[in-house]
Each structure stands twice: as structure tokens, then as C-alpha cells.
Motif scaffolding. Sequence first.
Motif, PDB file in Angstrom:
ATOM      1  N   UNK A 145      26.286  21.035  33.111  1.00  0.00           N
ATOM      2  CA  UNK A 145      26.164  22.358  33.690  1.00  0.00           C
ATOM      3  C   UNK A 145      26.697  23.546  32.733  1.00  0.00           C
ATOM      4  N   UNK A 146      25.883  24.414  32.310  1.00  0.00           N
ATOM      5  CA  UNK A 146      26.399  25.230  31.199  1.00  0.00           C
ATOM      6  C   UNK A 146      25.941  26.850  31.645  1.00  0.00           C
ATOM      7  N   UNK A 147      27.306  27.677  31.726  1.00  0.00           N
ATOM      8  CA  UNK A 147      26.963  28.948  31.990  1.00  0.00           C
ATOM      9  C   UNK A 147      27.075  29.855  30.881  1.00  0.00           C
ATOM     10  N   UNK A 148      26.056  30.784  30.756  1.00  0.00           N
ATOM     11  CA  UNK A 148      26.151  31.849  29.874  1.00  0.00           C
ATOM     12  C   UNK A 148      26.579  33.112  30.535  1.00  0.00           C
ATOM     13  N   UNK A 149      27.532  33.811  29.919  1.00  0.00           N
ATOM     14  CA  UNK A 149      28.126  34.819  31.048  1.00  0.00           C
ATOM     15  C   UNK A 149      27.950  36.221  30.108  1.00  0.00           C
ATOM     16  N   UNK A 150      27.408  37.231  30.472  1.00  0.00           N
ATOM     17  CA  UNK A 150      27.374  38.701  29.955  1.00  0.00           C
ATOM     18  C   UNK A 150      26.186  39.169  29.842  1.00  0.00           C
ATOM     19  N   UNK A 209      26.432  35.736  40.311  1.00  0.00           N
ATOM     20  CA  UNK A 209      26.672  37.304  40.155  1.00  0.00           C
ATOM     21  C   UNK A 209      28.209  37.277  39.568  1.00  0.00           C
ATOM     22  N   UNK A 210      28.996  36.314  39.790  1.00  0.00           N
ATOM     23  CA  UNK A 210      30.483  36.247  39.369  1.00  0.00           C
ATOM     24  C   UNK A 210      30.854  34.850  38.821  1.00  0.00           C
ATOM     25  N   UNK A 211      31.794  34.525  37.888  1.00  0.00           N
ATOM     26  CA  UNK A 211      32.206  33.604  37.169  1.00  0.00           C
ATOM     27  C   UNK A 211      32.721  32.556  38.325  1.00  0.00           C
ATOM     28  N   UNK A 212      33.295  33.245  39.415  1.00  0.00           N
ATOM     29  CA  UNK A 212      34.095  32.441  40.307  1.00  0.00           C
ATOM     30  C   UNK A 212      33.124  31.472  41.018  1.00  0.00           C
ATOM     31  N   UNK A 213      31.944  32.090  41.100  1.00  0.00           N
ATOM     32  CA  UNK A 213      31.041  31.406  41.893  1.00  0.00           C
ATOM     33  C   UNK A 213      30.681  30.098  41.459  1.00  0.00           C
ATOM     34  N   UNK A 271      35.798  41.709  35.968  1.00  0.00           N
ATOM     35  CA  UNK A 271      34.506  40.910  36.759  1.00  0.00           C
ATOM     36  C   UNK A 271      33.953  39.738  36.009  1.00  0.00           C
ATOM     37  N   UNK A 272      33.863  39.841  34.598  1.00  0.00           N
ATOM     38  CA  UNK A 272      33.024  38.862  34.005  1.00  0.00           C
ATOM     39  C   UNK A 272      33.880  38.494  32.874  1.00  0.00           C
ATOM     40  N   UNK A 273      35.072  38.757  32.503  1.00  0.00           N
ATOM     41  CA  UNK A 273      35.694  38.304  31.338  1.00  0.00           C
ATOM     42  C   UNK A 273      36.391  37.110  31.795  1.00  0.00           C
ATOM     43  N   UNK A 313      43.947  32.801  34.777  1.00  0.00           N
ATOM     44  CA  UNK A 313      43.656  32.419  36.298  1.00  0.00           C
ATOM     45  C   UNK A 313      42.494  31.839  36.694  1.00  0.00           C
ATOM     46  N   UNK A 314      41.197  32.844  35.984  1.00  0.00           N
ATOM     47  CA  UNK A 314      40.152  32.075  36.531  1.00  0.00           C
ATOM     48  C   UNK A 314      39.946  30.745  35.822  1.00  0.00           C
ATOM     49  N   UNK A 315      40.585  30.542  34.567  1.00  0.00           N
ATOM     50  CA  UNK A 315      40.090  29.122  34.036  1.00  0.00           C
ATOM     51  C   UNK A 315      40.931  28.216  34.985  1.00  0.00           C
ATOM     52  N   UNK A 316      41.846  28.214  35.481  1.00  0.00           N
ATOM     53  CA  UNK A 316      42.525  27.188  36.359  1.00  0.00           C
ATOM     54  C   UNK A 316      41.763  26.578  37.227  1.00  0.00           C
ATOM     55  N   UNK A 317      40.703  27.117  37.921  1.00  0.00           N
ATOM     56  CA  UNK A 317      39.790  26.511  38.849  1.00  0.00           C
ATOM     57  C   UNK A 317      38.867  25.573  38.035  1.00  0.00           C
ATOM     58  N   UNK A 318      38.698  25.722  36.741  1.00  0.00           N
ATOM     59  CA  UNK A 318      37.801  24.824  36.089  1.00  0.00           C
ATOM     60  C   UNK A 318      38.064  23.409  35.738  1.00  0.00           C
ATOM     61  N   UNK A 319      36.991  22.746  35.491  1.00  0.00           N
ATOM     62  CA  UNK A 319      37.493  21.348  35.056  1.00  0.00           C
ATOM     63  C   UNK A 319      38.432  21.351  34.057  1.00  0.00           C
ATOM     64  N   UNK A 320      39.338  20.520  33.791  1.00  0.00           N
ATOM     65  CA  UNK A 320      40.383  20.513  32.572  1.00  0.00           C
ATOM     66  C   UNK A 320      39.834  20.358  31.331  1.00  0.00           C
TER      67      UNK A 320
END
Length: 307
Positions: free
Chosen positions: A157-162, A208-212, A244-246, A250-257
Motif C-alpha cells: 500500500x503506497x500513498x502519494x501525498x500532495x 482526503x487526509x493522511x490520517x484516513x 493537513x497534508x504534512x 504525531x501522525x507518524x506514531x499511527x503508522x507501521x514501524x
Amino acid sequence: MLKRKDLISTKDLTREEAELILETTFGMKEILQREVKKVPSLKGKTVATLFFEPSTRTRTSFELAAKRLSADVVSFTAQASSMTKGETVRDTVKNIEAMIVDAFVIRHRSEGIPNFIAGITDASVINAGDGKHEHPTQALLDTFTILERKKKLEGLNIAIVGDITHSRVARSHMFLLPKLGANLIFVGPKTMIPKDIEKVEPRIKVAGRIEEVIEDLDVIIFLRIQLERIESPLISSLKEYHNHFGLNLTKLKRAKKDIIIMHPGPVNWGVELAPEIMNLENNVILEQVTNGVAVRMAILFLLLSSR
Ligand code: CP
């Protein structure tokens, strides 16, 4: 060898061709780790880099790649050329071709220029970025970096943000990563995501959001806002964009290690990525740059060695 003269886009690259480039890159990377980082594979060949737009990574890595393979390299910069006296792109190319070159590596602000040049020269043409059309070698080096780290592409699963709309890198990925079995999620403000992009291919989704999506991601690729290709403001402020998109800790804590964080560069620290991301193990941005030389060696070798 690649049975084609030019590399203009990932759209017209077959899965087999993409896999051949990636496999060949592993061999080129091994050469780059030797004490003497040079082989005679392209001795006697000449590569001309024609950059009508600025570049740090792409130009330098193509020139190094050609030199590592023992090709001669000539560099053309529009601002220091007779284009300032009115010479056209066509005449510029035909004159450099008359000095007998085997390949042109071309970056131009207008979509379609590498394809146009491919049609007027017998030399190989490699697209080093044309407007918001494609940047195929960037997508290939990103894909190689992912493959090297994750040992596979299928099912990732690969996200491209921006700023997806104005990004030639996102466009090249849109055609490459799903072809190799990866799932692609575009994340960004509505103003920066082309309408109905998810209809291009079942492996493409939009959020719409990285957090999703961050908890499910194996790879997250950030893009710069392409201000040079935007006529009117698409966001209210860079600070709001970052919120919103950076990416921050804090956001990274929810990601896989073992998520890897990528960016084709140049990075605007504090906008796409908080400065605290710079020294993390997950940040592979400089590995992308290293791999850029190896991928471009593979492409030059596969296009030129049998011609
Ligand atoms: N990623 C990339 O194309 O960087 P440059 O503009 O520095 O070549």
C-alpha cells in the motif's frame, strides 16, 4: 536489452520492461559499491543532457551514470546557449545530433517535447521530466528503492501525498506502480487531485487526509507543491497545508514501524515534512538519490549497449 529506442513514459512501458530495468539496476548498484566505480559498457557512446528547466538530482545522476559506464557526456543548458539568440528546440537538437551523439536526456517545461524530439532524431531520447506529463526515471528509481527495502511490490500500500494534479512524478507512478502489483492511494486537497483519477485503474484510490490511511501504509511518498506550474493559489497558506497534508511525528506514531518515507526532492522542510522527520531511519530520501544513479545506469545500458 530494451527493444525500444526511447524512454518517454511509464505508460507505454510493459511490466516486463519495467522489471528488466529494476533487475538490471541491482547489478548497477553493485558496481557503484566497488572501489573502482566504472565499467567499459558504453565506451565510445556519447550522451547529451539537454535541460531547458533547472535540475540538481536528475541531471547530475544522469551525467554520473553515463560516466560510470564510460560514455562521453556533453551538457547543454538553455540559458547559456544560442537559444537566447532565437534558435529553436528543433534546430538545437539537430545541431547537437550533427556532432554525433547516441542519446539525448531531455527536461523541458512543455509536455510532449521529449516525444517530439524522439521523432526527429535517430538517437535515443530519455524523458527527464516534461511539464506535468511524466518523469519516468524518477518513478523507476522510487520503485527500485521500495523494492530494495520491502523485497516486493505486489500488494504493497503506497500513498502519494500532495499536489497530484501538477506532478509528473505522480503521473509516472500512476502508470507504473499498479502495473507492478502495488496499490496506490493519492492523498491531497481536492484542488490538487484530478477528478475521477480513481477510475483510471482499480488499484488506485483517493483519500482526503493522511490520517484516513496511514495505519495501512507500507510506503508514503510526499510531493512538493509545483508552484512553477500553478497559475492561481490552490491552498490558503503553507502553514495550513502542513497541518493537513504534512507529516510530523504525531501522525507518524499511527503508522507501521517499518513504513518508509520518500520524496523526489527538492524537499520544503516544514511544508511537506516536519524537520523532525529528517533523521529518522524511515526516511529514505537520500537512498532514492543514490539509487537514481544506478537506475539511470541501467536505462542507459539497456537502451544504448546494443545500438
Ligand atoms: N527529483 C528531481 O527531478 O529533482 P531535480 O529537479 O533536482 O532533478
